[in-house]
Design a protein around this motif. Structure first.
Motif, PDB file in Angstrom:
ATOM      1  N   ALA A 283     -12.002 -34.388  61.866  1.00 50.31           N
ATOM      2  CA  ALA A 283     -11.200 -35.724  62.455  1.00 50.31           C
ATOM      3  C   ALA A 283     -12.021 -37.089  62.159  1.00 50.31           C
ATOM      4  O   ALA A 283     -13.091 -36.926  62.043  1.00 50.31           O
ATOM      5  CB  ALA A 283     -11.111 -35.442  63.988  1.00 50.31           C
ATOM      6  N   VAL A 284     -11.183 -38.340  61.807  1.00 48.30           N
ATOM      7  CA  VAL A 284     -11.928 -39.355  61.746  1.00 48.30           C
ATOM      8  C   VAL A 284     -11.477 -40.611  62.281  1.00 48.30           C
ATOM      9  O   VAL A 284     -10.221 -40.424  62.547  1.00 48.30           O
ATOM     10  CB  VAL A 284     -12.099 -39.797  60.061  1.00 48.30           C
ATOM     11  CG1 VAL A 284     -12.452 -38.549  59.253  1.00 48.30           C
ATOM     12  CG2 VAL A 284     -10.705 -39.991  59.626  1.00 48.30           C
ATOM     13  N   CYS A 285     -12.249 -41.552  62.633  1.00 54.28           N
ATOM     14  CA  CYS A 285     -11.845 -42.773  63.047  1.00 54.28           C
ATOM     15  C   CYS A 285     -12.615 -43.886  62.650  1.00 54.28           C
ATOM     16  O   CYS A 285     -13.940 -43.816  63.220  1.00 54.28           O
ATOM     17  CB  CYS A 285     -11.578 -42.734  64.649  1.00 54.28           C
ATOM     18  SG  CYS A 285     -10.810 -44.213  65.304  1.00 54.28           S
ATOM     19  N   GLY A 286     -12.050 -44.796  61.812  1.00 52.19           N
ATOM     20  CA  GLY A 286     -12.978 -46.017  61.623  1.00 52.19           C
ATOM     21  C   GLY A 286     -13.431 -46.940  62.672  1.00 52.19           C
ATOM     22  O   GLY A 286     -12.568 -47.059  63.501  1.00 52.19           O
ATOM     23  N   GLY A 287     -14.512 -47.275  62.728  1.00 57.99           N
ATOM     24  CA  GLY A 287     -14.937 -48.286  63.905  1.00 57.99           C
ATOM     25  C   GLY A 287     -15.349 -47.654  65.076  1.00 57.99           C
ATOM     26  O   GLY A 287     -16.090 -46.802  65.026  1.00 57.99           O
ATOM     27  N   ALA A 288     -14.890 -48.000  66.078  1.00 60.87           N
ATOM     28  CA  ALA A 288     -15.374 -47.313  67.444  1.00 60.87           C
ATOM     29  C   ALA A 288     -14.001 -46.250  67.785  1.00 60.87           C
ATOM     30  O   ALA A 288     -13.050 -46.710  68.347  1.00 60.87           O
ATOM     31  CB  ALA A 288     -15.361 -48.474  68.475  1.00 60.87           C
ATOM     32  N   GLY A 289     -14.433 -45.279  67.876  1.00 57.35           N
ATOM     33  CA  GLY A 289     -13.438 -43.964  67.735  1.00 57.35           C
ATOM     34  C   GLY A 289     -13.646 -43.042  69.091  1.00 57.35           C
ATOM     35  O   GLY A 289     -12.995 -42.019  69.175  1.00 57.35           O
TER      36      GLY A 289
END
Length: 365
Positions: A283-289
């Motif tokens: 799983a990925v999330c750019g920035g603050a995740g």
């Protein structure tokens, strides 16, 4: 000649402003939308050094991921870097545009680029948007049904996953009687008319409602177009926060962390305890995740790649997932590449340049 409006309209067709979070300030931050420009500079953040670079390279537009202005400004006197940056851009007729959480939210946006860099397959949105879909129901004379359907589809309705032009159609009979002021498409004014019609149903994202209805009314042959719009609780799987996908082949955790360091050009990856398991689902999330951690766990991810995790938030992994914090800037650095690909493909005669300024405010010793 390209105008600022041409670039902003295109970017907003790819990442509509209505997808941005309530706290955000995406869109044209500074400048005249009708100004003609020859060059654009792409950056992650807008700083004084970036504006200096735009001046030196004669770029009339800066396209950024992070908005230089988040909250309201009552004065612009140059007392901080935001005000100084804006003053310098104004004095040199440089427009500033930002695509932020709206670009995070679309499938081919920031998180899609991260998935691409990691070689993930079968990617999907981790937290699909809720309450954003609506259903359109309208009634069309049989002979004009295809014409109206195609017009509504062209406005962006009827997309479900990897399918487009999705609709349900049923035959029925409509009735109407126009008064003396009408000019009916079929039938006679003042007389009851029976018409074989198609009941046409399709879905669309709520931010397209005005466009969809406008196209429907223009394409429909009737003087008065009957239609219903229903709100839906279905998830909008093409829009939302974070993404999740799978590696072509499972690898061990340390090998994956090494891949992260090499891909995102960082010497430091903060992570939770390794679980001595193979990594397959990421799983990925750019920035603050950090807000997506529970979604990553529920989706069965082996590892969650993001940035800006706080100390106590690492405990929330609870030995069920590995958190890999690669840093805010590091996770979003390829957004510049995304902008470049979009703009060069769609504006081949517009000069687009990547900023050479490193705007990362965090350093490691």
């Amino acid at each position: 000649m390209t105008k600022v409006k041409d670039i902003s309209d295109f970017l907003e067709s790819f990442a509509p402003l209505r997808l941005q979070e309530s706290y955000d300030n995406a869109g044209l931050i500074l400048g005249d939308k009708n100004a003609e420009i020859k060059k654009g500079l792409i950056t992650l953040d807008v700083t004084e050094d970036v504006v200096d670079e735009a001046i030196q390279k004669k770029c009339g537009l800066i396209v950024a991921h992070h908005p230089i202005v988040f909250s309201g400004l009552k004065k612009i006197t140059g007392k901080n870097y935001v005000e100084r940056t804006l003053l310098k851009a104004i004095k040199n007729d440089i427009a500033i545009y930002a695509a932020h959480t709206n670009l995070d939210s679309v499938t081919g946006g920031v998180n899609g680029k991260i998935c691409e860099k990691l070689g993930l397959e079968n990617c999907r949105i981790l937290q699909p948007a809720e309450g954003m879909l609506k259903k359109l129901v309208t009634f069309i004379p049989v002979d004009q049904a295809e014409q109206v359907r195609n017009a509504v589809f062209s406005a962006g309705a009827g997309n479900i996953g990897n399918y487009d032009s999705c609709s349900f159609n049923a035959h029925g009979q409509g009735t109407f009687r126009g008064d003396e002021t009408t000019n009916p498409y079929v039938g006679e004014k003042g007389e009851q008319h029976y018409e074989n019609e198609i009941r046409f149903e399709t879905i669309f994202p709520s931010y397209l409602q005005r466009k969809v209805i406008s196209v429907l009314e223009n394409a429909h042959p009737y003087e008065e177009v009957a239609y219903d719009i229903y709100p839906l609780d279905n998830n909008f799987n093409q829009v939302g926060m974070g993404m999740i996908g799978t590696l072509p082949k499972e690898i061990n955790e340390k090998t994956f962390l090494k891949k992260l360091k090499d891909t995102f050009k960082t010497d430091v990856v903060r992570h939770t305890a390794l679980l001595n398991k193979k990594v397959k689902t990421v799983a990925v999330c750019g920035g603050a995740g950090s807000f997506l951690l529970n979604h990553a766990k529920a989706a069965g991810a082996d590892i969650f790649v993001s940035g800006d995790f706080k100390y106590h938030q690492f405990f929330d992994a609870e030995n069920k997932i590995v958190i890999a914090d690669i840093g805010h800037f590091e996770s979003e650095q390829f957004t510049k590449e995304l902008f470049y690909e979009l703009l060069t493909k769609n504006f081949p005669k517009f000069a687009v340049q990547l900023s050479e300024v490193n705007t990362n405010p965090v350093f490691y010793f």
